[in-house]
Every structure is written in structure tokens, then in C-alpha cells.
Design an enzyme around this catalytic site. Structure first.
Site, PDB file in Angstrom:
ATOM      1  N   LEU A 148      88.267  37.061 -54.769  1.00 23.73           N
ATOM      2  CA  LEU A 148      88.481  38.410 -55.304  1.00 23.73           C
ATOM      3  C   LEU A 148      87.306  38.731 -56.220  1.00 23.73           C
ATOM      4  O   LEU A 148      86.736  37.833 -56.837  1.00 23.73           O
ATOM      5  CB  LEU A 148      89.787  38.477 -56.100  1.00 23.73           C
ATOM      6  CG  LEU A 148      91.093  38.290 -55.326  1.00 23.73           C
ATOM      7  CD1 LEU A 148      92.275  38.201 -56.296  1.00 23.73           C
ATOM      8  CD2 LEU A 148      91.313  39.415 -54.342  1.00 23.73           C
ATOM      9  N   ASP A 149      86.971  40.018 -56.320  1.00 23.22           N
ATOM     10  CA  ASP A 149      85.908  40.432 -57.231  1.00 23.22           C
ATOM     11  C   ASP A 149      86.229  39.949 -58.645  1.00 23.22           C
ATOM     12  O   ASP A 149      87.393  39.825 -59.034  1.00 23.22           O
ATOM     13  CB  ASP A 149      85.775  41.959 -57.264  1.00 23.22           C
ATOM     14  CG  ASP A 149      85.148  42.521 -55.996  1.00 23.22           C
ATOM     15  OD1 ASP A 149      84.625  41.738 -55.182  1.00 23.22           O
ATOM     16  OD2 ASP A 149      85.193  43.747 -55.826  1.00 23.22           O
ATOM     17  N   LYS A 150      85.184  39.714 -59.415  1.00 27.26           N
ATOM     18  CA  LYS A 150      85.334  39.190 -60.772  1.00 27.26           C
ATOM     19  C   LYS A 150      86.305  40.017 -61.619  1.00 27.26           C
ATOM     20  O   LYS A 150      87.156  39.484 -62.310  1.00 27.26           O
ATOM     21  CB  LYS A 150      83.957  39.126 -61.446  1.00 27.26           C
ATOM     22  CG  LYS A 150      83.976  38.507 -62.817  1.00 27.26           C
ATOM     23  CD  LYS A 150      82.567  38.326 -63.353  1.00 27.26           C
ATOM     24  CE  LYS A 150      82.597  37.674 -64.725  1.00 27.26           C
ATOM     25  NZ  LYS A 150      81.242  37.381 -65.212  1.00 27.26           N
ATOM     26  N   GLU A 151      86.193  41.361 -61.553  1.00 28.44           N
ATOM     27  CA  GLU A 151      87.014  42.230 -62.402  1.00 28.44           C
ATOM     28  C   GLU A 151      88.448  42.373 -61.896  1.00 28.44           C
ATOM     29  O   GLU A 151      89.305  42.887 -62.604  1.00 28.44           O
ATOM     30  CB  GLU A 151      86.392  43.633 -62.485  1.00 28.44           C
ATOM     31  CG  GLU A 151      85.010  43.668 -63.085  1.00 28.44           C
ATOM     32  CD  GLU A 151      83.901  43.391 -62.083  1.00 28.44           C
ATOM     33  OE1 GLU A 151      84.209  43.224 -60.876  1.00 28.44           O
ATOM     34  OE2 GLU A 151      82.740  43.307 -62.495  1.00 28.44           O
ATOM     35  N   THR A 152      88.692  41.944 -60.655  1.00 26.64           N
ATOM     36  CA  THR A 152      89.988  42.162 -60.016  1.00 26.64           C
ATOM     37  C   THR A 152      90.949  41.008 -60.288  1.00 26.64           C
ATOM     38  O   THR A 152      90.556  39.848 -60.315  1.00 26.64           O
ATOM     39  CB  THR A 152      89.789  42.317 -58.487  1.00 26.64           C
ATOM     40  OG1 THR A 152      88.843  43.352 -58.256  1.00 26.64           O
ATOM     41  CG2 THR A 152      91.085  42.650 -57.784  1.00 26.64           C
TER      42      THR A 152
END
Length: 200
Positions: A55-59
Site C-alpha cells: 500500500l502507498d506510504k500514506e495509505t
């Protein structure tokens, strides 16, 4: 701040897999800038651990960790053959009425680490469904069929429905003053966003 323990983010654990609740602001895989990643935490818990996807870092969200090489191969093949159904929820700016909308636009990776919709890119398909509309935002169900970098983010931005807080792709900060009547900010202070990340 106490160090995050891998066992504290486990949702479910079986013989071959562990499902965790990935926290925001943490890279899934090794990152030169981050000392602690989901993978490094998983390997502390179980040396043979491998991430089946990322998953994306911010997600934030559910992430599957394989406990052995055979389990990793098995699930990786399912991801590759698009047999795994993925579903995300996003809060987007504005009011949008998506009804099982199939969005099929190629995604091209740029040198600066972002992406854009471009015919030179790789095929990318996402389905969008409106779950609930609010005064200035919409809760959207997102089902990516392909797994391109920033796919949901760029597809929504291209639909003029950028994810709230996703400043990279046109999203706006969620400020209390924009949703609360007669909001008063103390003189000499700067208003901070309610959510310090993208709402995905």
C-alpha cells in the site's frame, strides 16, 4: 513515542498468512529514508515473512503477509492473475455520483515519482461507486482491477474527484473552518487540517 509492535497491528493470523492493519505514514517495503517499514517489522516478528502486496506510504488498510515461501508464491500468483478482489474507501472533494463506473485509462510513471494518465502508459482499470455524499465531499468505493502505482489517486483526480488531502494530485486539505459554521480561529494561529494525510 513507543516503538510500534508488529503484533499490535495484526488483524488475523493463520498457518500461512497474517493480515495486518497497515498504519499510515509507513512504507510497505524497504525505503532508504525510513528505518522502520512494514517489511522490517514483519521480519522481526517472523524472519521468513514476505509482503504479498503493498500500500502507498500514506495509505492505511489491510495488508497480507506470507509466513513462508510457498504461501507467498500462491498468493502472488493470485494477485498476478487478478483473482484477488481489492476494495478501498476514499473521501473525495466535491459531490460525485458514480454508479459502478468503469474507468479505463492508462497510467504513465514520471521520473519524479508521480504518475499521470497518458496513452504511453500501462493499462489501468478501476471501478468507482458512490457510497454517500456529504455537503462538500463524497465517500467512494474504489475497486482497482490492475495494480498500477497511485492508480486510484490519479484516476479519481482525472475524474475531477481528487482524494481529500491528496495535495500531489489536486486534493484539498480538510479544514474545520470549511465544514463548521461560525468557526473561529485564535488570532495569530494557523489552522491545521483535520486529516494530515490523504483520505484513502
Amino acid at each position: 513515542m513507543p516503538k510500534l509492535k508488529f503484533k499490535d497491528i495484526i488483524i488475523w493470523e493463520g498457518d500461512d498468512y497474517i493480515v495486518i492493519n497497515k498504519p499510515p505514514f509507513m512504507s510497505s517495503l524497504d525505503d532508504r529514508n525510513d528505518e522502520v517499514t512494514v517489511l522490517s517489522l514483519a521480519k522481526e516478528y517472523l524472519p521468513d515473512a514476505q509482503l504479498c502486496h503493498r500500500l502507498d506510504k500514506e495509505t492505511s488498510g489491510a495488508l497480507v503477509v506470507a509466513k513462508n515461501a510457498e504461501a507467498y508464491r500462491h498468493l502472488s500468483m493470485q494477485f498476478e492473475n487478478r483473482e484477488v478482489r481489492k476494495k478501498y474507501l476514499a473521501v473525495v472533494d466535491g459531490i460525485h455520483d458514480f454508479e459502478d463506473l468503469r474507468y479505463d485509462q492508462p497510467i504513465y510513471k514520471l521520473a519524479n515519482g508521480t504518475v499521470k494518465v497518458d496513452k504511453r502508459g500501462k493499462d489501468a482499470v478501476t471501478y468507482f461507486d458512490t457510497k454517500q455524499a456529504y455537503k462538500q465531499h463524497t465517500l467512494v468505493s474504489c475497486k482497482p482491477i490492475t495494480g498500477r502505482m497511485h492508480q486510484i489517486r490519479i484516476h479519481l483526480a482525472h475524474l475531477k474527484a481528487s482524494i481529500t488531502g491528496d495535495l500531489q494530485y489536486g486534493g484539498r486539505r480538510l479544514l474545520l473552518s470549511s465544514i463548521k459554521r461560525n468557526y473561529n480561529l485564535k488570532k495569530g494561529t494557523e489552522e491545521q487540517p483535520l486529516l494530515k494525510r490523504l483520505a484513502l
